[in-house]
Design an enzyme around this catalytic site. Sequence first.
Site, PDB file in Angstrom:
ATOM      1  N   CYS A   1     -20.818 -27.635 -34.966  1.00  0.00           N
ATOM      2  CA  CYS A   1     -19.447 -27.911 -35.572  1.00  0.00           C
ATOM      3  C   CYS A   1     -19.014 -29.321 -36.090  1.00  0.00           C
ATOM      4  O   CYS A   1     -17.999 -29.588 -36.490  1.00  0.00           O
ATOM      5  CB  CYS A   1     -18.263 -27.706 -34.046  1.00  0.00           C
ATOM      6  SG  CYS A   1     -18.823 -25.953 -33.456  1.00  0.00           S
TER       7      CYS A   1
ATOM      8  N   HIS B   1     -10.607 -23.068 -36.746  1.00  0.00           N
ATOM      9  CA  HIS B   1     -11.942 -23.837 -36.769  1.00  0.00           C
ATOM     10  C   HIS B   1     -12.976 -23.050 -37.768  1.00  0.00           C
ATOM     11  O   HIS B   1     -13.831 -22.707 -37.072  1.00  0.00           O
ATOM     12  CB  HIS B   1     -12.445 -24.070 -35.305  1.00  0.00           C
ATOM     13  CG  HIS B   1     -13.613 -25.026 -35.323  1.00  0.00           C
ATOM     14  ND1 HIS B   1     -14.033 -25.968 -36.475  1.00  0.00           N
ATOM     15  CD2 HIS B   1     -14.652 -24.733 -34.506  1.00  0.00           C
ATOM     16  CE1 HIS B   1     -15.237 -26.371 -36.147  1.00  0.00           C
ATOM     17  NE2 HIS B   1     -15.723 -25.962 -34.985  1.00  0.00           N
TER      18      HIS B   1
END
Lengths: 383, 473
Positions: free
Chosen positions: A83, A332
Amino acid sequence: MESIKDKVAVIGMGCTKFGERWDTSTDDLIVEAAYEAYEDAGVGPEDLQAAWVGTTGSGSAGQCLADPLKLKGIPITRVENYCATGLDAFRNACFGVACGMYDVAMALGFEKLKDTGAGGLGVGRGQHPVYETRRTAPGSFAFIATRYFHKYGIDKTTLAKIAVKNHHNGTLHPKAHFQREITVEQVLKAPIIAWPLGLLDCCPTTDGAAAAIICRADMAKKFRSDPVYVKGLGLSVDPMLPMSRPGFEYLGFQSNVNAARQAYEQAGVKDPLKELSVAEVHDCFTITELVICEDLGFCEKGTGKEHVDAGTFTLEGELPVNADGGLKAFGHPIGASGLRMTYEVYKQLQEKAGPRQVKNPKLGLSHNLGGPPVVACVALLGN
Amino acid sequence: MAGIVSYGAYIPKNRLSRDELARAWGGNSLKGERSVANHDEDSITMAAAAAMDCLQGMDTDSVDALFFASTSSPYTEKQAASIVARVLDLRRDIFTADYAGSLRAGTSALRAALDAVKSGSARNVLVTAADCRLGAPRSIDEQAFGDGAGALLVGADSAVAEVEDVYSISQEITDVWRTSEDRFVRNWEDRWVIMHGYDATTREAVTGIMKRNNLEAADIARAVLTGPNPRSHQALARALKFDPEKQVQDLLFGSVGNTGTAQPLMLLAAALEEAGAGDRMLLAGYGDGSDTFILKATEALGSLSERRGIKGHLSSKRALDRYEQYVRYRGLMETEAEEAVRKSMRSSATALWRTNNSVLSLHGSRCKICGTTSFPVQRVCYGCQSKDQFEEVRLTDEKGKVYTFSLDNLAGGVEPPTPMTVIETESGARVYCEMTEAAPDELKVDMPVEMTFRRVHQGAGFINYYWKSRPVR
């Protein structure tokens, strides 16, 4: 070791509308972000000498950027670091420019999560058939909440307040995925995803892209009067899955601490709570924001609740955290998030953040945390 | 004299009342309850559990052979015994074999083990038998069958029960069977099945062994007779002149059910739990013939270490409330989500083979320089970064507790939310695994757990075995 401070400047940025972009392809997202950045910087594709592109799974190789933008003949590297992919693409581009090899480069991150047919990120990742059985993102972070609750005696109410804050900030940003206020009660009553985390403790799955054009600091004023300068860049990777790591306390992450320390040292930051004007941190889940604020030195370990209760991290507080609504409101799209955060810091430093504008901005931080988790990236930008 | 050196058993925690089975389908209840293997259990995992119970306090290096008996091995082609041997951490230079195809496979394996010990080809042979047979939905079998496993360590010395004689007969009969295509057990008409199958054959074998040892019914302290149901069992006992109340080992029908190949081993374990030194015992197994044994309990019984055995497992149980849970656990109906997981699930035989010290034996690595224990085995130490300076340690021997947990609704599984746990062992190793057989509100930080060998997921023709945590039984 040298410092990156004031060697590279950001001269243009772009960010797509984040959301369920059913009618928008991966290539469309890239074009949308890149052309806003071109326009903002006053450059075109012919001005780019190199590019770094971040995606965890929506494209392969440098080609995924060259194709939609028709970039011809320049070096393009795909970056993947869980991420932290987006911010690490930015970090690599900065070093490419700082070393003098390139004058102008692009960093772009993107992800298309709404083409999978599933509402979450999926299950059972990892390279081995059984060691990471049934590992999910909310499950991995629920481990932190369980242990943190056990150690410090807080409960879900503190986490709910973080979700409420970030949803509120999202209503002030037209590009946020979520545009609605929520209440603490709604968060507490939301269906459980991975106990103790409920639906409203989790960020959504979202499509999006964001881009930055960077150049040598000494050239920046040629492009615009208000460039933003890179003050520090940190990246840290922890060995072993947190679930397998001997002695791991599950109260925070060493990678956060180390990445921040690297960036703070380069920028000369001693007291981040006082010196930072705004911080965009990786609130993939509410508990994550809580422990990140502690790991990054905004407050002492275990005192997050006091600061949440006191409003330290609200728009009006001492250090606004996730002024644009964070992952909670933006979602996200993995490769895009780090650059989306940096987009907000950039706009805040240029005092172009509209109703979210923080007062007298000088220094801003963006931060990604990735994996189960094992990797953190921090970027400091200033005027 | 060759004999039984140790015994162990395993009964799954789940019990389903036969009244609930009768309610689901209509019709009569056989009364009592049956054991039901959990959704992550099969004959291999149950045999491993019974074997660990049996080897409690024993030196695993002393085992020279391992036999696995079952009519319900998950594999038609691939040995189960070699998996169980790896789970138990037995030596590599041992003889492993599967016994299958008949309900008599359990006693056949026992007889073969005795022969091996008597011949001197092995000093200690571990015999495991497990079954998880499926009765057709709505059939009497569905009520009568139970799931479970037994294990007996057969050895040349320090027997807790010496085996004085063995006698078998072979009988060709198609009374109870499954072809290679069948999922459920088939039966011919029950009156003939009992009369000319079970009753006549077992009686013939028992009479034979008693006669050649000059024994009368009164000489037997405990008659351990297998049987498909209490009525036939009692009729057989009476025909053999045994007093069902005083001499005959209870069939465990009301609490467990007919556990197939495992039944004779489990009943013998139950009998040994109650036996006194000097007791003469009879064991008779049935299936396509009959195997019979005359045993004599010894003083050594008293010095066996504590174990769960039959009694311990019987008292540790949880009730399944509804037939639908049984249907789910046995995979009789599949949800869309489960089907998607099954079809998309990939595994890697090579990756599992390379790491079977950690995957099957639950080995971690302990650093010889700094003492850090890690799981799975790490070549470079997390504590001090020394390379290849470790010894492997078996983590199932250590006590464990929950360090942290989640209850994951996104992780899939048969009964969401799936409890996911990070277990810390006494030496500080962390094991990331599912928790099984726990009620969601049972999970607490620091709760003591034990590790249990289970199936974790399967699909695309591949079964993945691994360890899970569970609340201490």
